[in-house]
Every structure is written in C-alpha cells, then in structure tokens.
Write a protein that holds these residues in place. Structure first.
Motif, PDB file in Angstrom:
ATOM      1  N   LEU A 134       0.825  -1.202   0.000  1.00 21.65           N
ATOM      2  CA  LEU A 134       0.000   0.000   0.000  1.00 21.65           C
ATOM      3  C   LEU A 134       0.858   1.250   0.000  1.00 21.65           C
ATOM      4  CD1 LEU A 134      -2.921  -1.189   2.185  1.00 21.65           C
ATOM      5  CD2 LEU A 134      -3.142  -0.100  -0.037  1.00 21.65           C
ATOM      6  N   GLY A 135       2.152   1.080  -0.060  1.00 24.64           N
ATOM      7  CA  GLY A 135       3.033   2.238  -0.193  1.00 24.64           C
ATOM      8  C   GLY A 135       3.678   2.660   1.111  1.00 24.64           C
ATOM      9  N   LEU A 136       3.413   1.905   2.184  1.00 26.11           N
ATOM     10  CA  LEU A 136       4.033   2.264   3.464  1.00 26.11           C
ATOM     11  C   LEU A 136       5.447   1.698   3.498  1.00 26.11           C
ATOM     12  CD1 LEU A 136       0.916   1.470   5.622  1.00 26.11           C
ATOM     13  CD2 LEU A 136       1.944   3.732   5.405  1.00 26.11           C
ATOM     14  N   MET A 137       6.306   2.250   2.620  1.00 28.51           N
ATOM     15  CA  MET A 137       7.655   1.716   2.514  1.00 28.51           C
ATOM     16  C   MET A 137       8.617   2.520   3.362  1.00 28.51           C
ATOM     17  SD  MET A 137       8.064   0.765  -1.356  1.00 28.51           S
ATOM     18  CE  MET A 137       6.428   1.048  -1.887  1.00 28.51           C
ATOM     19  N   PRO A 138       9.657   1.881   3.833  1.00 24.28           N
ATOM     20  CA  PRO A 138      10.673   2.651   4.535  1.00 24.28           C
ATOM     21  C   PRO A 138      11.114   3.822   3.655  1.00 24.28           C
ATOM     22  CG  PRO A 138      11.101   0.326   4.773  1.00 24.28           C
ATOM     23  CD  PRO A 138       9.946   0.445   3.835  1.00 24.28           C
ATOM     24  N   GLY A 139      11.175   4.986   4.225  1.00 21.37           N
ATOM     25  CA  GLY A 139      11.540   6.162   3.459  1.00 21.37           C
ATOM     26  C   GLY A 139      10.344   6.974   3.010  1.00 21.37           C
ATOM     27  N   PRO A 161      -4.614  -8.093   8.795  1.00 14.66           N
ATOM     28  CA  PRO A 161      -4.941  -6.789   9.367  1.00 14.66           C
ATOM     29  C   PRO A 161      -5.935  -6.018   8.509  1.00 14.66           C
ATOM     30  CG  PRO A 161      -2.859  -6.681   8.238  1.00 14.66           C
ATOM     31  CD  PRO A 161      -3.283  -8.105   8.188  1.00 14.66           C
ATOM     32  N   PHE A 162      -6.506  -5.015   9.112  1.00  9.79           N
ATOM     33  CA  PHE A 162      -7.393  -4.120   8.379  1.00  9.79           C
ATOM     34  C   PHE A 162      -6.522  -3.030   7.781  1.00  9.79           C
ATOM     35  CE2 PHE A 162      -9.993  -0.262   8.297  1.00  9.79           C
ATOM     36  CZ  PHE A 162     -11.106  -0.713   7.637  1.00  9.79           C
ATOM     37  N   VAL A 163      -6.128  -3.236   6.573  1.00 15.41           N
ATOM     38  CA  VAL A 163      -5.352  -2.216   5.882  1.00 15.41           C
ATOM     39  C   VAL A 163      -6.093  -1.968   4.589  1.00 15.41           C
ATOM     40  CG1 VAL A 163      -3.107  -1.534   5.042  1.00 15.41           C
ATOM     41  CG2 VAL A 163      -3.283  -3.277   6.777  1.00 15.41           C
ATOM     42  N   MET A 164      -6.635  -0.807   4.444  1.00 15.92           N
ATOM     43  CA  MET A 164      -7.534  -0.605   3.331  1.00 15.92           C
ATOM     44  C   MET A 164      -7.338   0.788   2.772  1.00 15.92           C
ATOM     45  SD  MET A 164     -11.654  -0.754   3.577  1.00 15.92           S
ATOM     46  CE  MET A 164     -11.683   0.861   4.330  1.00 15.92           C
ATOM     47  N   ALA A 215      -2.636   8.587  -2.169  1.00 14.23           N
ATOM     48  CA  ALA A 215      -3.618   7.665  -1.624  1.00 14.23           C
ATOM     49  C   ALA A 215      -3.922   7.921  -0.163  1.00 14.23           C
ATOM     50  CB  ALA A 215      -3.114   6.234  -1.799  1.00 14.23           C
ATOM     51  N   ASN A 216      -5.161   7.607   0.225  1.00 11.67           N
ATOM     52  CA  ASN A 216      -5.534   7.629   1.631  1.00 11.67           C
ATOM     53  C   ASN A 216      -5.682   6.193   2.099  1.00 11.67           C
ATOM     54  OD1 ASN A 216      -6.044  10.248   0.639  1.00 11.67           O
ATOM     55  ND2 ASN A 216      -7.300  10.629   2.452  1.00 11.67           N
ATOM     56  N   VAL A 217      -4.901   5.849   3.104  1.00  5.00           N
ATOM     57  CA  VAL A 217      -4.861   4.469   3.557  1.00  5.00           C
ATOM     58  C   VAL A 217      -5.299   4.407   5.014  1.00  5.00           C
ATOM     59  CG1 VAL A 217      -3.285   2.566   4.069  1.00  5.00           C
ATOM     60  CG2 VAL A 217      -3.044   3.831   1.941  1.00  5.00           C
ATOM     61  N   THR A 218      -6.091   3.388   5.344  1.00  3.80           N
ATOM     62  CA  THR A 218      -6.497   3.226   6.739  1.00  3.80           C
ATOM     63  C   THR A 218      -5.889   1.960   7.311  1.00  3.80           C
ATOM     64  OG1 THR A 218      -8.431   1.904   6.271  1.00  3.80           O
ATOM     65  CG2 THR A 218      -8.726   4.270   6.215  1.00  3.80           C
ATOM     66  N   ALA A 276      -0.519  -0.103  13.179  1.00  4.49           N
ATOM     67  CA  ALA A 276       0.219   1.162  13.130  1.00  4.49           C
ATOM     68  C   ALA A 276       1.355   1.150  14.151  1.00  4.49           C
ATOM     69  CB  ALA A 276      -0.727   2.336  13.413  1.00  4.49           C
ATOM     70  N   ALA A 277       1.120   0.464  15.264  1.00  7.30           N
ATOM     71  CA  ALA A 277       2.125   0.425  16.320  1.00  7.30           C
ATOM     72  C   ALA A 277       3.337  -0.403  15.938  1.00  7.30           C
ATOM     73  CB  ALA A 277       1.500  -0.123  17.603  1.00  7.30           C
ATOM     74  N   THR A 278       3.271  -1.095  14.784  1.00  6.39           N
ATOM     75  CA  THR A 278       4.428  -1.882  14.368  1.00  6.39           C
ATOM     76  C   THR A 278       5.281  -1.143  13.343  1.00  6.39           C
ATOM     77  OG1 THR A 278       3.328  -2.948  12.516  1.00  6.39           O
ATOM     78  CG2 THR A 278       3.106  -3.997  14.669  1.00  6.39           C
ATOM     79  N   ILE A 279       4.899   0.075  13.020  1.00  2.00           N
ATOM     80  CA  ILE A 279       5.645   0.817  12.002  1.00  2.00           C
ATOM     81  C   ILE A 279       6.408   1.956  12.665  1.00  2.00           C
ATOM     82  CG2 ILE A 279       5.487   2.081   9.835  1.00  2.00           C
ATOM     83  CD1 ILE A 279       2.833   0.676   9.346  1.00  2.00           C
ATOM     84  N   GLU A 280       7.715   1.852  12.671  1.00  2.00           N
ATOM     85  CA  GLU A 280       8.519   2.883  13.309  1.00  2.00           C
ATOM     86  C   GLU A 280       8.697   4.073  12.382  1.00  2.00           C
ATOM     87  OE1 GLU A 280      12.162   1.278  14.742  1.00  2.00           O
ATOM     88  OE2 GLU A 280      11.115  -0.342  15.774  1.00  2.00           O
ATOM     89  N   VAL A 281       8.604   5.247  12.966  1.00  2.00           N
ATOM     90  CA  VAL A 281       8.705   6.463  12.155  1.00  2.00           C
ATOM     91  C   VAL A 281       9.662   7.454  12.790  1.00  2.00           C
ATOM     92  CG1 VAL A 281       6.359   6.222  11.271  1.00  2.00           C
ATOM     93  CG2 VAL A 281       6.756   7.524  13.354  1.00  2.00           C
ATOM     94  N   GLN A 282       9.970   8.460  12.001  1.00  2.00           N
ATOM     95  CA  GLN A 282      10.875   9.502  12.458  1.00  2.00           C
ATOM     96  C   GLN A 282      10.215  10.817  12.092  1.00  2.00           C
ATOM     97  OE1 GLN A 282      14.474  10.076  10.089  1.00  2.00           O
ATOM     98  NE2 GLN A 282      15.612   9.556  11.942  1.00  2.00           N
TER      99      GLN A 282
END
Ligand SMILES: Nc1nc2c(ncn2[C@@H]2O[C@H](COP(=O)(O)OP(=O)(O)OP(=O)(O)O)[C@@H](O)[C@H]2O)c(=O)[nH]1
Ligand SMILES: [Mg+2]
Lengths: 84, 836
Positions: free
Chosen positions: A39-44, B501-504, A66-69, A75-81
C-alpha cells in the motif's frame, strides 16, 4: 536493530492529526508486512496522519496520492521519524 | 489478415483501478459474460470481436502485488503463470501512478507481454497531474493507452494496441536493478534445473521469488523436479538470504521492494509533473465533514435511515401495485391447469398452484430488492461504503468481524430487511479469513425479508398492544445476536483460521454511473430471483410431496366420499322443480362449483366498484348459462334459490376438503416428522403443526406462513383471516404470547434457508461449514427458545415480558463482551509498553 529496543521508537500509532513523518522500518512480518509495503508504506515514505475514526481506531493516513487506513494495532508496528 | 486469429487477454491491476470497468468497456455490456463463482474469488470471462478475430478476455481479481500471501494474489498469479495469456492488460490508476507501477514491474518481471492502460485519466487531469505517456512507454518498453473507463474513452485505441502488440511481441528488458542482490540472482538462475513447470517464466523471476522466500513457487518446483536437487537449492538460497541480511543489514524481501521503489522513482523522473500532493483534493474536503468525529455518526445514521425509508417503507408500498400482476399470473396458471374436482383435485393442479404460490410470495419482494440493491450499489460506487467500514471497524473487530463485514450485513438486512444470499456472496471481498468466515456464518441471522411475514403474523395475533415495541426488539436484536455469535465462533471453531490486518485504501469519491448501479442492482436481484426459480421451487416440490404422502387410507376416503355424495343429494333435492335444473345437471355440477369459487375469489381480489363490474362482465362472458346461478338477476326467484343451494354445496365441499387436507397432513411424512420432534420441541412450546411449518420454512422462510395457513385452515365462508384462525385455534389449545415469543426467537436464530446454505457452500468451499451453518443455529435457536419458554412458563411471564428480559440480557452481554475486550487490549498494551 537489537530486538530489545523497539518500544522506545516512535510509531505511526503515536501521531496526532496533521503530523507528517517518515517511515523507518517495520516490525511486522510476512503477509502483514507485505500488505503494508504494497500500500506504499515503505521505509523512506512520507506519511501524514489525517484522522482517527470516530471511535479512535482505525486511523487514516495520507501518503502521496492515496488515503490508507489501518488499525492502531498494526500502526504500532511501524517505526517512524519526525520530519525536521 | 484473412484468417481470424483469436487472442487471449488477461486484465490485471491493483484493487479499484477500474479493471472491471475496462473489462466491460472492451467486451461490451451485451456480451456474454459468464460469472464463475470460484471458491472465494472469481475470475470473470468475456470476449469481443475485433477486425482480426475474437479476443477472449478475463477480468482478474485486484491485487496490489503478486506474492503468494493472499488468496486473490494467488488466483491472479496462478492464472498468469499457468494460462499464459497472449497479452496482459495492466490497468493502472493514473492518479496514483507511483504505487501502481509496483505491480506493473512485477508483471513485466514475469516476462508477460504487457499493455498498460492509464485509467482514471479524468481524475489525474482534474488534479493537474500531467503524464508524459510516450516517454514512460519508451522507458518501460511497452505500449501505453490512456483511458477513462467510466466514460468509455479509449476503447478503440486499446483494442487496436492489444492486437498490434501481440503481433509485435518484443522481448522485454526488466527495468529493475537489484544492486548487490544481482550476483545472488544470477547464481540461482544458473542453478535452476530445466523443468516442465514454470517453463514460460524467466528464471530471473523464479530466482527472485525464491530469494523472497515464496513458498508457493518453491512448492511448484518441488512437484515436478528432482526433489533432492531442489531441496539443496533451497538450502543454498536460505544461506544466501542470511548472508545478505548480515552484509546489508536488510531483509532480502525489503531490499527487493526498495529496489523496485528506486526503479520507479527513476522511471517517473521527469515523466510526471504538475501535481501537488499537499493540496487537499475534493475527496479530502468532503471527508472533513463525513468522517469527523461528530459528522460521521450523524451522516451514517442518516444514510441508514434513508435506505430504510426508501427501500423498505416505500418499497412495500410499491408491492401493492405489483402484487396484482403476480395474482393475475396465478389466475392464468390456474386456468391452464386441469380443473378442480369436487373433493379431490388432480395432482398437477394442486402441485402447480402450490409452486406458483411459493414463488409468488418470494417474487413479491422484487421491487424492494431492486430499490435496496440500487441504493447499496450507489453507496459502493461513490466510495462511501469503504468509509462505513472505516467508521465501524472498531466495533465489528471487537466481535471478531471486520470493517468490511458491513456490506454483507447490510445486504443481509441489518435493519428490517434484506436477503442473505447476496449478503453471503458479498463476503468475498473481506481479506481477513477468520472475519470472513464469521461474517458468512452470521449474515443469515440478519432480518431476511422473508422472516417478516411470520413476525407480522405473530405480532398481529399476540402483541396487538405492544406491536411497535416488539418490532423494535426484533429488528435490533438480530445484530446483537449476530455480534455475540460472531464472537463465540471466533473464540471457538474459528480460532485457528488465518487473520490479516485491516489495511484498506479509502477510494476517491466518484459519481456513480447509472449503468454501473443498475447492473449491480439487477445482478443481485437476479441472484434472488434465480433462488426462487431453482432451489425454492425444487424444495417446494419436496415439501409438497412430504405433505401429500402417504395420503388417506381407503376407508377414510370412502367416508369422505359418502359425505360428499350426501351434500350432492341435498343440492339436487333443492334444485327439484327449479327452472335452472337443466343447467345444474349431473355432469355440470363440478364445473359449476368451480365457476362459483372462481367468481367469489375474483370478486375478493377486485378492488373498487369498477373492477367488480368488470369481473361480473368477464364471468358472464365466460359462461352465460352458469352466470345467473352465481349472480341471480333481480327478481328471478328460481335463480336466487338455485344460487343459495349452490353456495351451500360449495361450502360443504370446502369443509370436507379441509378436513381431508388436515387428516392428510396429519398422516403425512412431514406430519410424522413434526410429531416425532415434539418431545424435543415441547420445551420451546412447539407442537407438531408449528414444527411442520418451521421445517417447511427451510425451503424458503416465507413458506412458514403459507404452511401455517394450510394447517390452521378453516371453512372459507367463516372468512376469518389467518391471524384470527390461528389465534382462536392455538389460544384454545392453551397457546400464549409466550409461545409466540419462543417462536419469534427461534425464527430469528433459525438456520439459513436452503439457498443461503448453498451459497455458504460456494463461499467457504466446504460441505462441513455448510452443515455447520444449518446445525449450529438450529441447536442455538432451540436452546434459547426452550429456556425462554420453560422458564417463562414456570414464572408465569407474558410474551412481552419474556422478550424484554431476553433483549436486555443480550444487550448487557453484548456490552460486557465488547467492553471487556477493550480493557484487555489496553492492559496488554500497557504491559508491552512497560516491558520496553
Ligand atoms: N473517474 C473515473 N472513475 C472510474 C474510471 N474507471 C473506473 N472508475 C470507477 O472506479 C471504481 C472502481 O472500478 P472497478 O472497475 O470496479 O475497479 P476494479 O479494478 O475492477 O476493482 P476490484 O475488482 O475491486 O479490484 C468504480 O466506481 C468505477 O466507476 C475512470 O476512468 N474515471
Ligand atoms: Mg473488479
């Protein structure tokens, strides 16, 4: 990289609406990780927190066009800066 | 050129890119489109003709990439791998080109001849995104066509490009450079044995997949090649993967995605311009209202109410106009079938009318479904349905369901009416398998429209005062039960199922198209009509048969015949000396009675003085000789007398028929089954008649009322409605509103109708789950009803009291389960956080 420190890092779960961050790395594995990457949630990648659902979970993110839910659990597994 | 050359085209692309729209645009609405429901995901086939020949086209499920993690990706990938289409048409969303290209590169890496359709060009243009199509085509080495699927733009261009490209068939150079991984890739490529499987795909692709630890590809190699050789290779690959991780500090799979990402950035450099991702789009601005904390609930409730009002309330009003059409159809059939006998009808007639009646009760709902499904299609097409999933996911997730369970539940009839068949069908889109199974098994608990007649019947008899309160209980109780059952199943039988997971993605708002909405509404309604046409009719035949056989014993038959004979003699005596005696001669008697019955029924159906006069004229024309006996002319004494005698005869015939029918049903196979179940159902208060009705309703819910109608039949000239008849008979037998509550509860939890269980089989791919979907609700329903009835009886509770207690207990349980789940999660989170 050491597995003992991840909880210190900021994750996508900790953002307030309007905040923009950069994804550092994923803690999830396998299918979940793949889906997030797809879905595009790539590192960077640059991500903006848009809002949380009326019941606080899931959250909506904007990345590029894109708008992603996703649920806070993931979300808590994705580390961000934070930017800047 | 002259000999027609056929082509096979596969349409692939990311979810919601517009593949199906392009598919319909290419093949045309009027083209034969076969819908093959697979186990969970279906491919759709169609074809079109261009000037060189026929082009077979298949619409694949939408996938974000081509891994083996999810079912739809496996379906799409296996198709591309094994079917080897001549051309793969990759449909991409031009307004989201960057992400879409990830899939495109994966398709190209599979060595498939590809044409790119830049769809949604209108959205891209609207957002000021400009794409240098020619440059991108040059860099990718494939033809690119701009399309706006929704408006049918680019069709000819696309068809021509597909045809020409097949003739050109260039070899492709995959545009992704994997940097430090390249040496590993080359090494594996060299090691790969020549093999029958996967011989069409480049070895480079196989090597990449093995490095990604794609088990499906490894398994495929295993099946056909030398096992030990492959095992050795896989061990080497694992080593390579580990070494790579140690050297680069990065997972191979992550590196592959990152390399692709880098390639895409290079590809798009200077190709895409003019966009400003930070400028809020129209969708963003709309969502600011529709999704904010206060607006969201208001708008959601408003939408639901609107659907209820338009589809259910107004839809019901529409049926008062469509019902006469169905009634007319019945009359036509009744006219064609062999005519009724005096006491016994020919089987073909009895069966034919039974079938028409069963079908008619169901077809009566068609207008409601057309409206309901149109509105739902509009919700889907605009993009609001995805937002409902977003809003409700938290609640649904608590109970083991998923945000995307919303659509199936709404189709199934969360509020006041729906049909479980399209509901179960719509679970296909839920990515989380456990939630999907839980949804499939709970959709039948929704208020299917067919349950409504029985509710209305029972409320009319037993809850005249509390009708609206009961209706409120019933229509909100279903979702409470469904959530609790979903939770129960998730914690037990479904525990081992895979979750995800719910990823949409929240899609961009689109204006719905008339054809799109109409097609979906018709498709779903058609599913419903097909159910009436096939399964329900078939089961109606079975139920009919079970109610008919073994029939009456000879001596009872002759007993009834004697009574019939007596009635005839009375009639003949009364006709003695009457001037119409010749009309009422022996061979005319049966037709005369039928004529009389037909006339009375027609009069009953006719509304208004005008229609009533039309009926008179019609029957006079049908048989001028009989007519005076059913409607004596003014002042004609003989006619009046004859008419009275005829009326007596007809009613005698009716009451004998009714007694015969009741005896026949009592003796019938279904009757014995119903009686043999009495010991089991007595705790719920059900006697055999109710058992028979509930058994019959498995064919289709609405049969329950029809069957009850037969069982509680009385002489027609008593002219009591079913409500009154059932009321007086069951009340006389000691029935109470408590029994009604017990029945309502059982019916609410009762197994899905046969058509739905068939759909459950299709969607789960297992007869085991189909059986489960029948047995589990039966036990649950019987348990709940028995407890309520037995305890209620012991405490002397009334129906409404019992119902209130059940309702609020269920509600309390729901809140308990929901809130407890939440607290546990918070605790868990705290432990996690504290541990860090
Ligand atoms: N504005 C615009 N909308 C389009 C275009 N093409 C398709 N749509 C709309 O986009 C939505 C998705 O289209 P579909 O054809 O269902 O997409 P799909 O790729 O088949 O989706 P999945 O089967 O779920 O993967 C529908 O609401 C279409 O009406 C287009 O060119 N422009
Ligand atoms: Mg589609």
């Amino acid at each position: 990289m050491a597995p003992s420190q991840p909880y210190l890092a900021k994750t996508l779960n900790d953002l307030t609406p309007g905040k923009s961050v950069k994804i550092i790395r994923h803690r999830s594995q396998g299918a979940v990780r793949q889906r997030l990457l797809d879905l595009g949630l790539m590192p960077g990648a640059e991500v903006t927190m848009v809002r949380s659902a009326p019941l606080n979970d899931p959250i909506e993110l904007k990345l590029e066009a894109a708008n992603v839910t996703l649920r806070r659990q993931e979300a808590a597994t994705i580390e961000v800066q934070e930017n800047e | 050129m002259s000999n027609p050359k056929s082509l096979r085209v596969a349409i692939a692309g990311q979810q919601n890119a517009g593949k199906s729209t392009i598919f319909n645009m290419l093949t045309g609405v009027r083209q034969h489109v076969a819908n093959y429901p697979g186990v969970t995901v279906d491919k759709k086939y169609g074809s079109y003709q261009d000037n060189e020949g026929i082009v077979q086209t298949v619409d694949l499920p939408g996938t974000y990439s081509l891994t083996s993690f999810s079912l739809e990706e496996r379906v799409a990938r296996n198709f591309l791998l094994t079917e080897q289409p001549d051309v793969t048409l990759d449909v991409v969303d031009a307004s989201n080109l960057h992400r879409s290209l990830h899939l495109t590169l994966q398709i190209l890496e599979m060595g498939l001849p590809t044409v790119l359709a830049l769809n949604m060009m209108d959205v891209a243009t609207g957002r000021d995104i400009r794409i240098d199509r020619e440059e991108l085509a040059r860099r990718l080495g494939i033809p690119i066509v701009e399309t706006v699927g929704r408006k049918g733009q680019g069709r000819e261009d696309l068809r021509r490009t597909i045809r020409e490209y097949d003739t050109a068939k260039e070899t492709l150079t995959p545009p992704v450079d994997y940097g430090p991984l390249e040496t590993d890739i080359n090494a594996i490529e060299a090691d790969l044995p020549a093999s029958e499987v996967l011989k069409h795909v480049p070895k480079r692709w196989i090597a990449l997949k093995l490095l990604e630890d794609d088990t499906a590809v490894a398994d495929m190699l295993m099946t056909k090649s030398n096992k030990s050789e492959i095992e050795a290779l896989l061990r080497r690959v694992t080593e390579q993967r580990n070494t790579f991780f140690q050297n680069q500090g990065l997972d191979v799979a992550d590196h592959i995605v990152a390399s692709r990402e880098k390639a895409i950035i290079n590809l798009l450099e200077g190709v895409v311009s003019g966009k400003d991702p930070n400028r809020p789009t129209l969708t963003d601005r709309v969502d600011r209202f529709l999704l904010n904390r206060w607006g969201a609930p208001v708008f959601l409730v408003g939408t639901v109410f609107l659907i209820y009002q338009v589809a259910i309330v107004w839809g019901y009003e529409l049926t008062t106009y469509t019902w006469p059409l169905l009634a007319g159809f019945r009359e036509i059939v009744a006219g064609v079938l062999p005519s009724a006998g005096f006491l016994v009808d020919p089987y073909t007639r009895a069966m034919g009318l039974w079938l028409v009646d069963s079908a008619n009760t169901l077809l009566n709902y068609v207008p409601i479904f057309l409206i309901l499904f149109s509105l739902i299609a509009i919700l889907e097409d605009t993009g609001y349905m995805a937002r409902i999933a977003f809003i409700l996911d938290k609640i649904l997730h608590r109970f083991g369901l998923h945000g995307q369970s919303t659509l199936p539940l709404i189709l199934g009839g969360v509020f006041a009416g729906g049909c479980a068949v399209p509901g179960v069908m719509a679970t296909k889109g839920i990515p989380d398998n456990r939630a999907r199974m839980a949804t499939i098994l709970t959709v039948p608990f929704m208020n299917c429209l067919a349950k409504v007649p029985l509710y209305t019947l029972l409320l009319g008899i037993f809850f005249v005062e509390d009708k609206s309160l009961m209706m409120f209980y019933i229509s909100t109780m279903t979702i409470i039960f469904a959530l609790l059952v979903a939770k129960l199943l998730t914690k037990t039988v479904l525990q081992g199922e895979q979750t995800s997971p719910f990823v949409m993605e929240l899609p961009t708002y689109h204006l719905p198209t008339v054809t799109g909405v109409a097609r979906r509404a018709f498709d779903r309604t058609w599913m419903y009509i097909k159910k009436v046409g096939t399964i329900v009719v078939a089961v109606a035949v079975v139920v009919f048969t079970l109610l008919q056989f073994p029939g009456l014993p000879e001596e009872r038959k002759s007993h009834f015949e004697t009574r019939g004979q007596a009635a005839l003699e009375v009639f003949q005596k009364a006709m003695n000396g009457n001037q119409y005696l010749s009309v009422a001669r022996q061979e005319n008697i049966v037709p005369l009675v039928n004529f009389y019955n037909d006339f009375k029924r027609a009069k009953l159906n006719a509304s208004g003085a005008e229609a009533s006069r039309a009926v008179n004229a019609e029957f006079e024309a049908r048989n001028a000789e009989f007519y005076p006996l059913v409607k004596p002319p003014k002042g004609d004494k003989d006619a009046r007398k004859a008419s009275r005698a005829l009326k007596k005869l007809a009613s005698a015939s009716k009451s004998i028929r009714r007694e015969m029918k009741e005896e026949r049903i009592t003796n019938s196979i279904l009757g014995s089954i119903g009686r043999s179940l009495e010991p089991l159902t007595q705790f719920a208060g059900f006697d055999w008649k109710i058992n028979v009705a509930l058994l019959a309703s498995f064919a289709a819910r609405e049969s329950s009322v029809a069957t009850l109608g037969v069982l509680f039949q009385q002489d027609a000239d008593q002219n009591a409605t079913l409500e009154e008849r059932m009321g007086s008979e069951t009340m006389a037998a000691g029935a109470t509103s408590l029994l009604a509550t017990s029945m309502i509860l059982f019916f609410a939890l009762y197994p899905p109708c046969l058509a739905t269980t068939v759909m459950v089989k299709v969607q789960t791919g297992s007869y085991g789950w189909m059986l489960f979907s029948i047995i589990f609700p039966t036990i649950l329903g019987l348990l709940v009803s028995s407890v309520v009835y037995s305890v209620g009886l012991a405490m002397g509770a009334s129906g409404i009291e019992a119902m209130s207690v059940v309702y609020f207990s269920a509600l309390a349980l729901l809140l308990l389960v929901g809130l407890r789940g939440g607290q546990r999660r918070i605790k868990l989170h705290q432990i996690k956080t504290a541990g860090g």
